[in-house]
Scaffold this motif. Structure first.
Motif, PDB file in Angstrom:
ATOM      1  N   THR A  28       0.810  -1.123  -0.046  1.00  0.00           N
ATOM      2  CA  THR A  28      -0.191  -0.003  -0.046  1.00  0.00           C
ATOM      3  C   THR A  28       0.976   1.405   0.144  1.00  0.00           C
ATOM      4  O   THR A  28       0.669   2.136  -0.627  1.00  0.00           O
ATOM      5  CB  THR A  28      -0.899  -0.114   1.244  1.00  0.00           C
ATOM      6  OG1 THR A  28      -1.550  -1.245   1.131  1.00  0.00           O
ATOM      7  CG2 THR A  28      -1.773   1.057   1.143  1.00  0.00           C
ATOM      8  N   ILE A  29       1.929   1.213   0.820  1.00  0.00           N
ATOM      9  CA  ILE A  29       2.759   2.545   0.909  1.00  0.00           C
ATOM     10  C   ILE A  29       3.322   2.597  -0.364  1.00  0.00           C
ATOM     11  O   ILE A  29       3.604   3.808  -1.202  1.00  0.00           O
ATOM     12  CB  ILE A  29       3.760   2.137   1.976  1.00  0.00           C
ATOM     13  CG1 ILE A  29       3.135   2.321   3.297  1.00  0.00           C
ATOM     14  CG2 ILE A  29       5.159   3.250   1.939  1.00  0.00           C
ATOM     15  CD1 ILE A  29       3.975   1.887   4.525  1.00  0.00           C
ATOM     16  N   PHE A  30       3.765   1.349  -1.081  1.00  0.00           N
ATOM     17  CA  PHE A  30       4.410   1.359  -2.355  1.00  0.00           C
ATOM     18  C   PHE A  30       3.629   2.090  -3.488  1.00  0.00           C
ATOM     19  O   PHE A  30       3.978   2.767  -4.365  1.00  0.00           O
ATOM     20  CB  PHE A  30       4.969   0.038  -2.851  1.00  0.00           C
ATOM     21  CG  PHE A  30       5.479  -0.070  -4.139  1.00  0.00           C
ATOM     22  CD1 PHE A  30       6.912   0.366  -4.440  1.00  0.00           C
ATOM     23  CD2 PHE A  30       4.995  -0.408  -5.123  1.00  0.00           C
ATOM     24  CE1 PHE A  30       7.485   0.285  -5.754  1.00  0.00           C
ATOM     25  CE2 PHE A  30       5.430  -0.423  -6.439  1.00  0.00           C
ATOM     26  CZ  PHE A  30       6.664  -0.252  -6.565  1.00  0.00           C
ATOM     27  N   ALA A  31       2.582   1.787  -3.437  1.00  0.00           N
ATOM     28  CA  ALA A  31       1.255   2.249  -4.628  1.00  0.00           C
ATOM     29  C   ALA A  31       1.209   3.740  -4.179  1.00  0.00           C
ATOM     30  O   ALA A  31       1.294   4.338  -5.094  1.00  0.00           O
ATOM     31  CB  ALA A  31       0.041   1.402  -4.394  1.00  0.00           C
ATOM     32  N   ALA A  32       1.190   4.260  -3.039  1.00  0.00           N
ATOM     33  CA  ALA A  32       0.828   5.496  -2.624  1.00  0.00           C
ATOM     34  C   ALA A  32       2.004   6.402  -2.986  1.00  0.00           C
ATOM     35  O   ALA A  32       2.170   7.472  -3.687  1.00  0.00           O
ATOM     36  CB  ALA A  32       0.706   5.697  -1.356  1.00  0.00           C
ATOM     37  N   ALA A  36       2.104   9.345  -6.053  1.00  0.00           N
ATOM     38  CA  ALA A  36       2.453  10.444  -5.780  1.00  0.00           C
ATOM     39  C   ALA A  36       3.756  10.962  -6.757  1.00  0.00           C
ATOM     40  O   ALA A  36       3.673  12.062  -7.197  1.00  0.00           O
ATOM     41  CB  ALA A  36       3.180  10.577  -4.350  1.00  0.00           C
ATOM     42  N   THR A  37       4.647  10.083  -7.035  1.00  0.00           N
ATOM     43  CA  THR A  37       5.697  10.391  -7.794  1.00  0.00           C
ATOM     44  C   THR A  37       4.933  10.595  -9.247  1.00  0.00           C
ATOM     45  O   THR A  37       5.560  11.593  -9.924  1.00  0.00           O
ATOM     46  CB  THR A  37       6.812   9.395  -7.717  1.00  0.00           C
ATOM     47  OG1 THR A  37       6.288   8.089  -8.281  1.00  0.00           O
ATOM     48  CG2 THR A  37       7.440   9.218  -6.632  1.00  0.00           C
ATOM     49  N   GLY A  38       4.080   9.917  -9.765  1.00  0.00           N
ATOM     50  CA  GLY A  38       3.450  10.187 -10.947  1.00  0.00           C
ATOM     51  C   GLY A  38       2.642  11.251 -11.241  1.00  0.00           C
ATOM     52  O   GLY A  38       2.612  12.070 -12.108  1.00  0.00           O
ATOM     53  N   LYS A  42       7.296  12.292 -12.277  1.00  0.00           N
ATOM     54  CA  LYS A  42       8.653  11.550 -12.245  1.00  0.00           C
ATOM     55  C   LYS A  42       8.113  10.033 -12.149  1.00  0.00           C
ATOM     56  O   LYS A  42       7.359   9.778 -11.621  1.00  0.00           O
ATOM     57  CB  LYS A  42       9.290  11.675 -10.984  1.00  0.00           C
ATOM     58  CG  LYS A  42       9.958  13.364 -11.218  1.00  0.00           C
ATOM     59  CD  LYS A  42      10.898  13.542  -9.838  1.00  0.00           C
ATOM     60  CE  LYS A  42      11.252  15.019  -9.652  1.00  0.00           C
ATOM     61  NZ  LYS A  42      11.969  15.335  -8.640  1.00  0.00           N
ATOM     62  N   GLU A  43       8.909   9.236 -12.870  1.00  0.00           N
ATOM     63  CA  GLU A  43       8.874   7.909 -12.584  1.00  0.00           C
ATOM     64  C   GLU A  43       9.445   7.024 -11.482  1.00  0.00           C
ATOM     65  O   GLU A  43      10.785   7.323 -11.246  1.00  0.00           O
ATOM     66  CB  GLU A  43       9.212   7.043 -14.034  1.00  0.00           C
ATOM     67  CG  GLU A  43       8.853   5.799 -14.219  1.00  0.00           C
ATOM     68  CD  GLU A  43       9.635   5.213 -15.540  1.00  0.00           C
ATOM     69  OE1 GLU A  43       9.436   3.988 -15.633  1.00  0.00           O
ATOM     70  OE2 GLU A  43       9.996   6.183 -16.426  1.00  0.00           O
ATOM     71  N   LEU A  44       8.561   6.357 -10.812  1.00  0.00           N
ATOM     72  CA  LEU A  44       9.288   5.458  -9.638  1.00  0.00           C
ATOM     73  C   LEU A  44       9.867   4.346 -10.267  1.00  0.00           C
ATOM     74  O   LEU A  44       9.173   3.476 -10.836  1.00  0.00           O
ATOM     75  CB  LEU A  44       8.435   5.363  -8.667  1.00  0.00           C
ATOM     76  CG  LEU A  44       8.715   4.387  -7.487  1.00  0.00           C
ATOM     77  CD1 LEU A  44       9.518   5.182  -6.543  1.00  0.00           C
ATOM     78  CD2 LEU A  44       7.594   3.710  -6.557  1.00  0.00           C
ATOM     79  N   ILE A  45      11.261   4.190 -10.258  1.00  0.00           N
ATOM     80  CA  ILE A  45      11.821   2.947 -10.723  1.00  0.00           C
ATOM     81  C   ILE A  45      12.031   2.093  -9.752  1.00  0.00           C
ATOM     82  O   ILE A  45      12.573   2.194  -8.634  1.00  0.00           O
ATOM     83  CB  ILE A  45      13.258   3.422 -11.427  1.00  0.00           C
ATOM     84  CG1 ILE A  45      13.301   4.523 -12.429  1.00  0.00           C
ATOM     85  CG2 ILE A  45      14.202   2.289 -11.630  1.00  0.00           C
ATOM     86  CD1 ILE A  45      14.705   5.250 -12.743  1.00  0.00           C
TER      87      ILE A  45
END
Length: 79
Positions: A28-32, A36-38, A42-45
């Motif tokens: 869930t934290i990863f998805a949030a 947020a970066t989207g 910015k792309e979350l790598i």
């Protein structure tokens, strides 16, 4: 109850549920963070292997394989 008591055979905590909840919380934290970066353009790598391993741990901890076994038995009975 001390920390080491949770690793004994008889305790009040279900370790499988704790691990499943923590894995779900990380997802869930990863998805949030990904959303947020989207929003900021910015792309979350990240590695898909890590995320997929959290998915497998979460599904396994919450008993999804048992549901698959039950559904598999119903399909075999219908044949």
């Amino acid at each position: 109850m001390s920390f080491w008591d949770i690793f004994r055979t008889r305790n009040r905590y279900n370790e499988k549920n704790i691990v499943g909840f923590l894995s779900f919380a990380v997802m869930t934290i990863f998805a949030a963070v990904d959303i947020a970066t989207g929003i900021y353009g910015k792309e979350l790598i990240h590695s898909d292997v890590i995320f997929n391993s959290f998915v497998i741990v979460t599904l396994g901890a919450f008993g999804i394989p048992e549901a698959g076994q039950i559904l598999g038995k119903k399909e075999k009975e219908e044949e």
